[in-house]
Design an enzyme around this catalytic site. Structure first.
Site, PDB file in Angstrom:
ATOM      1  N   PHE A  53       0.823  -1.222   0.000  1.00 61.64           N
ATOM      2  CA  PHE A  53       0.000   0.000   0.000  1.00 61.64           C
ATOM      3  C   PHE A  53       0.856   1.270   0.000  1.00 61.64           C
ATOM      4  CE2 PHE A  53      -4.158  -2.129   1.696  1.00 61.64           C
ATOM      5  CZ  PHE A  53      -4.403  -2.612   0.416  1.00 61.64           C
ATOM      6  N   ASP A 264      -0.605  -9.792  -3.906  1.00 59.80           N
ATOM      7  CA  ASP A 264       0.621  -9.070  -4.274  1.00 59.80           C
ATOM      8  C   ASP A 264       0.272  -7.765  -4.997  1.00 59.80           C
ATOM      9  OD1 ASP A 264       3.244  -8.379  -4.438  1.00 59.80           O
ATOM     10  OD2 ASP A 264       3.805  -9.848  -5.953  1.00 59.80           O
ATOM     11  N   HIS A 268       1.872   0.814  -9.500  1.00 65.40           N
ATOM     12  CA  HIS A 268       2.773   1.876  -9.970  1.00 65.40           C
ATOM     13  C   HIS A 268       1.931   2.780 -10.856  1.00 65.40           C
ATOM     14  CE1 HIS A 268       6.271  -0.165  -8.381  1.00 65.40           C
ATOM     15  NE2 HIS A 268       5.819  -1.290  -8.890  1.00 65.40           N
TER      16      HIS A 268
HETATM   17  O1  DOR Z   1       6.866  -7.052  -9.120  1.00 62.00           O
HETATM   18  C1  DOR Z   1       7.042  -6.777  -7.942  1.00 62.00           C
HETATM   19  N1  DOR Z   1       6.632  -5.608  -7.425  1.00 62.00           N
HETATM   20  N2  DOR Z   1       7.654  -7.666  -7.153  1.00 62.00           N
HETATM   21  C2  DOR Z   1       8.040  -7.337  -5.920  1.00 62.00           C
HETATM   22  O2  DOR Z   1       8.604  -8.139  -5.266  1.00 62.00           O
HETATM   23  C3  DOR Z   1       7.805  -5.995  -5.379  1.00 62.00           C
HETATM   24  C4  DOR Z   1       6.647  -5.379  -6.020  1.00 62.00           C
HETATM   25  C5  DOR Z   1       6.531  -3.905  -5.748  1.00 62.00           C
HETATM   26  O3  DOR Z   1       6.650  -3.524  -4.563  1.00 62.00           O
HETATM   27  O4  DOR Z   1       6.292  -3.141  -6.663  1.00 62.00           O
HETATM   28 ZN    ZN Z   2       5.070  -8.317  -3.226  1.00 56.26          ZN
END
Ligand code: DOR
Ligand code: ZN
Length: 398
Positions: A53, A264, A268
């Site tokens: 987050f 997960d 972005h």
């Molecule tokens: O693709 C990913 N994004 N893998 C990760 O381990 C971290 C995550 C992120 O925090 O953006």
């Molecule tokens: Zn992650």
């Protein structure tokens, strides 16, 4: 509060009333006077052991308020937030600082992770879990394994095995191949008890079984693959694999070899992802869409309701020892209500992420119309009505 309807209770759907007192389920009974009717099917809220987050430090991508609001809309009532923030959560000070900023802005219940490093030895009396990064990824570097009895979620990609640049999704798969994950998991044998995050291959799942580790799969490793026209919007670590691998992972999820699903959720900004592939950061937003897509998969018969409830709700709660993920006396009153005939197409503009995009645009889904956290209604008829119902929850694994 008393709510009645078609309730998923101990593996069956029954007509009953749930009596809630002090945020917990007191009783589940056939007839209790004065029950409020809730339409559709009532399920436990989902438990997501893996979200990013972004608070503190990257709140232009997401923050605790927007992330937990998105979670509530997607039927997730408990999240565990990752420590790769700015500053990262590595010690008592950074933990308490983060807790004090996020705890008043949570719309669902939560717990927090620390980075596993030598500093972690001084964290006695603080309740949380650990994240171990074995290879470099977005805002994180390889950490150290130190003995602890806590819950440790592992990002298993071996640093010396991976290439750190790539030019498209297929090349990204080659740059961080499955065997780097398999080797990373193998290197943990006899070093403790671990939970392996985002397994992306059948060999990794086999390795988890041999090492007696629990494991999770992400929605993106089940629903997306490297040959889709996603460009950097599909860039993630571990990478999207070939389509046949998504089918293998489905089989392993359904047969019980994979323990749980965790989102997960790693947002972005659109601008960052729209950039050239090599410089775009890795990560995909998911927390609002994965439960609704799974509920649609149940409708289509791809997975049973029983197994979906296990992997999304009851089993993740058991892994970290929280009284959630079941509608039973003594459990937290975290529930969702869904009208299973209301199938919709996901649209980016209807989601609540700060980043404003999702790779699941156009996917079919069944969203909950109501979400209840600790006995408080947070979402009602798809409207956000219960701001800041979330609280910090102590975990109690093993
Ligand atoms: O693709 C990913 N994004 N893998 C990760 O381990 C971290 C995550 C992120 O925090 O953006
Ligand atoms: Zn992650």
């Amino acid at each position: 509060m008393k709510l009645e309807g078609r309730i998923y209770y101990r593996g069956e759907i029954i007509d009953a009333c749930v009596e809630i007192e002090d945020g917990k389920i007191k009783t589940v009974k056939k007839h209790i006077p004065g029950c409020r009717k809730l339409r559709g099917l009532i399920l436990p809220g989902a438990v997501d052991l893996h979200v990013h987050f972004r608070e503190p430090g990257y709140t232009h991508k997401e923050d605790f308020y927007s992330g937990t609001m998105s979670a509530a809309y997607g039927g997730v009532t408990f999240v565990m937030d990752m420590p790769n923030t700015r500053p990262p959560v590595t010690d008592r000070e950074t933990f308490l600082e983060k807790l004090s900023t996020v705890r008043t802005r949570a719309n669902v219940d939560f717990s927090l992770y620390f980075m596993l490093s030598s500093k972690a030895e001084r964290l006695k009396n603080i309740n949380g879990a650990f994240k171990l990064y074995m290879g470099e990824t977005t805002n994180a570097h390889a950490g150290e394994i130190i003995p602890t009895d806590a819950f440790i979620s592992v990002h298993a990609e071996l640093d010396e095995c991976i290439r750190k640049t790539s030019k498209d999704l297929v090349d990204h798969d080659y740059a961080r191949p499955e065997h780097c994950e398999v080797r990373a998991i193998k290197s943990l044998f006899d070093k403790g008890r671990f939970h392996i995050a985002h397994v992306s291959s059948n060999d990794s799942v086999d390795m988890c079984k041999i090492g007696k580790f629990t494991c999770e799969v992400t929605p993106h490793h089940l629903f997306l693959h490297r040959d889709m026209p996603l460009k950097a919007f599909g860039k993630v670590n571990p990478p999207l694999r070939a389509k046949w691998m998504t089918e293998k992972l489905w089989e392993l999820l359904i047969d019980g070899s994979i323990d749980i699903v965790a989102s997960d959720h790693a947002p972005h900004t659109y601008e960052e992802k729209d950039d050239d592939f090599e410089s775009a950061p890795s990560g995909i937003p998911e927390v609002e869409t994965y439960v609704p897509i799974f509920l649609y998969m149940v409708k289509r018969g791809r997975i049973s309701l029983k197994r979906a409830v296990e992997i999304l709700m009851s089993r993740p709660a058991e892994l970290v020892g929280v009284k959630k993920g079941k509608i039973e006396p003594g459990y937290d009153a975290d529930m969702i209500a869904v009208d299973t005939s209301n199938i919709t197409k996901i649209k980016d503009r209807d989601l609540h992420y700060k980043c404003g995009w999702s790779p699941y645009e156009g996917f079919s889904a069944i969203f909950p119309h109501t979400t209840i956290v600790g006995g408080e209604i947070v979402i009602e008829d798809r409207e956000f009505v219960g701001e800041r119902a979330g609280k910090f929850v102590k975990i109690n694994p093993f």
